[in-house]
Every structure is written in C-alpha cells, then in structure tokens.
Scaffold this active site. Structure first.
Site, PDB file in Angstrom:
ATOM      1  N   TRP A  37       0.832  -1.224   0.000  1.00  0.00           N
ATOM      2  CA  TRP A  37       0.000   0.000   0.000  1.00  0.00           C
ATOM      3  C   TRP A  37       0.854   1.256   0.000  1.00  0.00           C
ATOM      4  O   TRP A  37       0.431   2.305  -0.492  1.00  0.00           O
ATOM      5  CB  TRP A  37      -1.095  -0.033   1.069  1.00  0.00           C
ATOM      6  CG  TRP A  37      -0.772   0.131   2.519  1.00  0.00           C
ATOM      7  CD1 TRP A  37       0.327  -0.299   3.185  1.00  0.00           C
ATOM      8  CD2 TRP A  37      -1.624   0.771   3.501  1.00  0.00           C
ATOM      9  NE1 TRP A  37       0.214   0.008   4.526  1.00  0.00           N
ATOM     10  CE2 TRP A  37      -0.975   0.659   4.751  1.00  0.00           C
ATOM     11  CE3 TRP A  37      -2.863   1.397   3.450  1.00  0.00           C
ATOM     12  CZ2 TRP A  37      -1.527   1.158   5.938  1.00  0.00           C
ATOM     13  CZ3 TRP A  37      -3.417   1.904   4.638  1.00  0.00           C
ATOM     14  CH2 TRP A  37      -2.760   1.787   5.852  1.00  0.00           C
ATOM     15  N   ASP A 165      -0.061  -2.428  12.276  1.00  0.00           N
ATOM     16  CA  ASP A 165       0.552  -3.610  12.871  1.00  0.00           C
ATOM     17  C   ASP A 165       0.181  -3.921  14.324  1.00  0.00           C
ATOM     18  O   ASP A 165      -0.204  -5.033  14.642  1.00  0.00           O
ATOM     19  CB  ASP A 165       2.088  -3.508  12.783  1.00  0.00           C
ATOM     20  CG  ASP A 165       2.567  -3.262  11.351  1.00  0.00           C
ATOM     21  OD1 ASP A 165       1.763  -2.869  10.499  1.00  0.00           O
ATOM     22  OD2 ASP A 165       3.756  -3.468  11.101  1.00  0.00           O
ATOM     23  N   GLU A 394       7.714   9.077   9.873  1.00  0.00           N
ATOM     24  CA  GLU A 394       6.833   7.941   9.561  1.00  0.00           C
ATOM     25  C   GLU A 394       5.444   8.191  10.159  1.00  0.00           C
ATOM     26  O   GLU A 394       4.432   7.956   9.520  1.00  0.00           O
ATOM     27  CB  GLU A 394       7.448   6.656  10.131  1.00  0.00           C
ATOM     28  CG  GLU A 394       6.670   5.393   9.802  1.00  0.00           C
ATOM     29  CD  GLU A 394       7.324   4.129  10.335  1.00  0.00           C
ATOM     30  OE1 GLU A 394       8.345   4.244  11.062  1.00  0.00           O
ATOM     31  OE2 GLU A 394       6.826   3.026  10.047  1.00  0.00           O
TER      32      GLU A 394
HETATM   33  C1  GLC Z   1       4.828  -0.623   8.900  1.00  0.00           C
HETATM   34  C2  GLC Z   1       3.398  -0.093   8.801  1.00  0.00           C
HETATM   35  C3  GLC Z   1       2.787  -0.541   7.480  1.00  0.00           C
HETATM   36  C4  GLC Z   1       3.663  -0.090   6.329  1.00  0.00           C
HETATM   37  C5  GLC Z   1       5.120  -0.526   6.515  1.00  0.00           C
HETATM   38  C6  GLC Z   1       6.063   0.122   5.524  1.00  0.00           C
HETATM   39  O1  GLC Z   1       4.853  -1.999   8.946  1.00  0.00           O
HETATM   40  O2  GLC Z   1       2.629  -0.515   9.879  1.00  0.00           O
HETATM   41  O3  GLC Z   1       1.491  -0.031   7.344  1.00  0.00           O
HETATM   42  O4  GLC Z   1       3.184  -0.557   5.116  1.00  0.00           O
HETATM   43  O5  GLC Z   1       5.577  -0.167   7.795  1.00  0.00           O
HETATM   44  O6  GLC Z   1       5.971   1.516   5.569  1.00  0.00           O
END
Ligand code: GLC
Length: 422
Positions: A37, A165, A394
């Site tokens: 995503w 997560d 982030e």
């Molecule tokens: C973390 C986030 C996830 C994302 C990934 C890379 O795992 O929770 O949503 O896709 O990082 O940015």
C-alpha cells in the site's frame, strides 16, 4: 506560494531519495523493500512530477502478484539483512521472494485517480487495462479466500495485513494466538527506531507464530483463513477494498470492460450493507469484528473512522464527523490512531495512538466525497502542521507533534504532494 514550493521541493527530494528505479522503499534502513500500500499511495505523489514513474511503481508491484490473485505485502527485490523477517523466514518459494500475506488494497482507488489525472490517456489505455484486470483478480481473491461464507466483508489473518501492525484492536483476539515453538530470532526494527515506539516482544512472538503456522500450511490460500486462529474483519481495511471496488467499476466502464465493472460495483454495494454489523453506537464509529469469537471488538481505533473512505450513508458520515470532533477535543492534532480517552492509548507507540498521514489522506478524501468539507479541511490543516513542525516522519505524536519512527518517509512526502497540489 514560496513556502509551498519549498515544501514541494523537499517532498519531491524524498521520493527521489527513496526511489530504486522501478519501486520505492518506504525509508532506507528500517524498510528496505517494496511495500504494497506504500507503493500505491506513493504513486499518487509521483504523478505530480513524473506520470510514467507513477505507473511503473504500481506495475512493478503487480508483476509480483501470485498466481492465485493475491498481491503480497512485501516484495523482496534485493537482499538486505537489515530487516526481519526476511525472505528465508517467509519461504514462499518464489523467484523474486515475497511475503505470504497481503495489505490494504488501495490500488483500485490509486489507479483510477492516476488515470483521471493523466495527460496521456489514449497512449496508456492498454497498460491501464492490464492493471484493471490484475486488480480485479486481486479483489476476486479477497472474496474467494477471505470471505468463504459470502458475507460481503473480508477477514485479515495477520495484523500486518491491516497495515496497522500493533493496533489495540488486536490485543484481545491475540490471546488466541500461541507463542510456543517460535524459532529464536533477532529483531531489526528496534535497531533502526526507538524500541519504546515499536511493537512489544510479546506481540512480535505472535506475529511470528502466525507466519510460521501459515508457512507450515504451504501458503495455501484456500485453507489459511479457516486454519487461522486470528480472523478479523477490520472496517478500515474493508472500506479501502470497497472504495477500490467502486472506483475500479467506474474505470472498467470507461475502458470498456463491462463484466469487471459489474462485478466490482456489486461487491461494493454488498459490502457497504454488510458493514452495518460493525457499527458501534456506543463509540459513534465502526469497530472490528472478531470472526473467531463472533463478536465486535471493543476498541475505538482509527480503522472504524477510516471506514468513511467508502461511500457510506449520510447518517453514518455525520456520526463519524461528530466522533472526529470528540477526538479533536482530546488531542491537539487530528487524527489519533486510537481514542485518546482510552487508557490503552499511547501517543508514541506506532498504531496505538500516533497520527499517520496516509490515513488522514483517505479520511479527508472520504469526507470530501460526502460533502463534509469543514472537517476535511481541519484534518488537512493538522497534517500539514505536523510536517511543518517535525518534518517527513513515519508518524507523529498527536499531542506533542513529535515525529516518530523512520525519517525521510516516502508516503508522508507523497501525501504532502497530494495536499499541496490538489
Ligand atoms: C509498517 C506499517 C505498514 C507499512 C510498513 C512500511 O509496517 O505498519 O502499514 O506498510 O511499515 O511503511
């Protein structure tokens, strides 16, 4: 204007910094591969200065679609032992290794938006048609493998699939996931980011137990759902799928693919009706449904607000706007990923409180579609303020605006380009 161009340049510079040619890493170090995503949302950012690069980002992802239709959550294009769990742990036995689970299917939405914006529609129509067919196969995979009873909504079988997560949503159902027998491992995420901002060891053990369990079932998607002790219907995830179905239906119509259009429009309508089971009057938002315990999960997280990304009824949208007002009264920057008045709220720990700009973006878009421009503008204002305060992090603390997790983050920069260019 000059302020906008400076922030525009900084956003573009981050996308270029993380560009590996045909895909983008979320940030160097912490996430050195292609995430599903992330890529689709990043493509929207690229479209403001390099349309061809935007299409390539999504095409690269779909080049790694599984034969059964699933699009994996990570593509391990190049070896990098700075990330755990790597390809050897997943062991999905593919030429270019991938993980064995999926992520929020925002591709249908992103591709439609890219096509709407395109200055080369005629030249790229065939490429887009190919993507439409691949996305349709992915949607079909969801309804076949993650909705075996035909309820109209799909279940996650691993928290990483949700993209959120370590959400508080998973705490209760995680009790059913054992930890015994997990192979010894060394985490890498806590070497790149502050351990106090990351998931706990207990959660990690359970994430890995699930990976090892699915691996022992040969990643056979026809049996994983029924054999998983973790099966959650997440309103945010489903809203992304249903919005993508609705957008893909429109795009398929435009590109003369009536069957795809019909199927996807049917899925969207059926799913939106089915979402009612996830409505919580107590919280004035949607909540997750635990398909193992057959009950709602009492956790008012961002997933139930992100539901507004799907075309909901005015009644539900109005209730969600009032919910957002309550959240705004209890935290400085919208939208906290969990209810700030809940004693489990943690303003710095990943998905247990912090603000994520990609989620803000989708909530804003859903509110705009529903005519709720004032609340959409407040969220956009806060999103830009967070970047102005703390750069391209982030995620952010909704109380102090502190930037947390990885830095120079791709999708944060992509969302900024969306905000200032639209
Ligand atoms: C973390 C986030 C996830 C994302 C990934 C890379 O795992 O929770 O949503 O896709 O990082 O940015």
């Amino acid at each position: 204007m000059s302020e906008h161009s400076e922030i525009y340049d900084r956003s573009v510079a981050i996308l270029k910094l993380n560009d590996k040619g045909s895909y983008t890493v979320p940030t160097h170090g912490l996430y050195p591969f292609q995430w599903n995503w992330d890529s689709c949302l990043t493509a929207l950012g690229f479209s403001h200065f390099d349309e061809q690069r935007a299409w390539l980002e999504i095409e690269t992802l779909f080049a790694h679609q599984w034969e059964d239709g699933m699009v994996p959550h990570i593509v391990f294009h190049e070896l990098d032992d700075g990330y755990f769990p790597g390809p050897d742990v997943w062991n999905t036995r593919r030429v270019v290794p991938t993980s064995g689970i999926t992520q929020p299917p925002v591709a249908g939405f992103a591709v439609k938006r890219l096509f709407d914006r395109s200055e080369n529609r005629e030249q790229i129509a065939d490429r887009v048609k190919a993507l439409v067919k691949s996305i349709d196969r992915w949607h079909q995979w969801f309804f076949d493998c993650r909705d075996p009873q035909g309820e109209g909504l799909v279940a996650l079988i691993h928290p990483w699939e949700s993209g959120r997560d370590n959400s508080i949503d998973w705490d209760k159902p995680f009790v059913n996931v054992p930890t015994d027998g997990v192979q010894p491992y060394t985490r890498r995420d806590t070497q790149h980011a502050n351990p106090a901002h990351r998931p706990t060891k207990d959660q990690y053990d359970r994430y890995l137990w699930l990976v090892e369990h699915f691996r022992s079932l040969d990643w056979d998607n026809s049996i994983l759902h029924d054999n998983s002790p973790f099966r959650i219907v997440d309103p945010g995830f489903n809203a992304i799928l249903l919005r993508s179905c609705a957008e893909l239906a429109l795009l398929a119509e435009e590109l003369d693919e009536p069957e795809i259009a019909h199927r996807n429009s049917r899925w969207a309508k059926r799913g939106i009706n089915a979402l009612e089971k996830l409505w919580s009057s107590e919280h004035s938002q949607y909540v997750c449904w635990d398909r193992v315990a057959e009950e709602q999960i009492n956790s008012a997280s961002i997933g139930g607000i992100l539901a507004v990304f799907a075309p909901l009824s005015q009644e539900r949208v109005t209730a969600i706007v009032s919910r957002l007002k309550t959240i705004a009264a209890n935290s400085k920057y919208l939208v906290a990923s969990h209810d700030p008045t809940d004693n489990r709220f943690d303003s710095k720990r990943y998905w247990r409180g912090p603000v994520w700009l990609i989620v803000n973006y989708m909530i804003i878009d859903g509110l705009q579609q529903a005519g709720q421009h004032q609340m959409a503008a407040s969220i956009e204002h806060d999103s830009q303020a967070l970047i102005a305060e703390s750069g391209f992090a982030e995620y952010y603390d909704p109380v102090s605006a502190e930037g947390c997790g990885g830095d120079s983050f791709t999708w944060t920069a992509a969302m900024m380009l969306e905000f200032i260019s639209s």
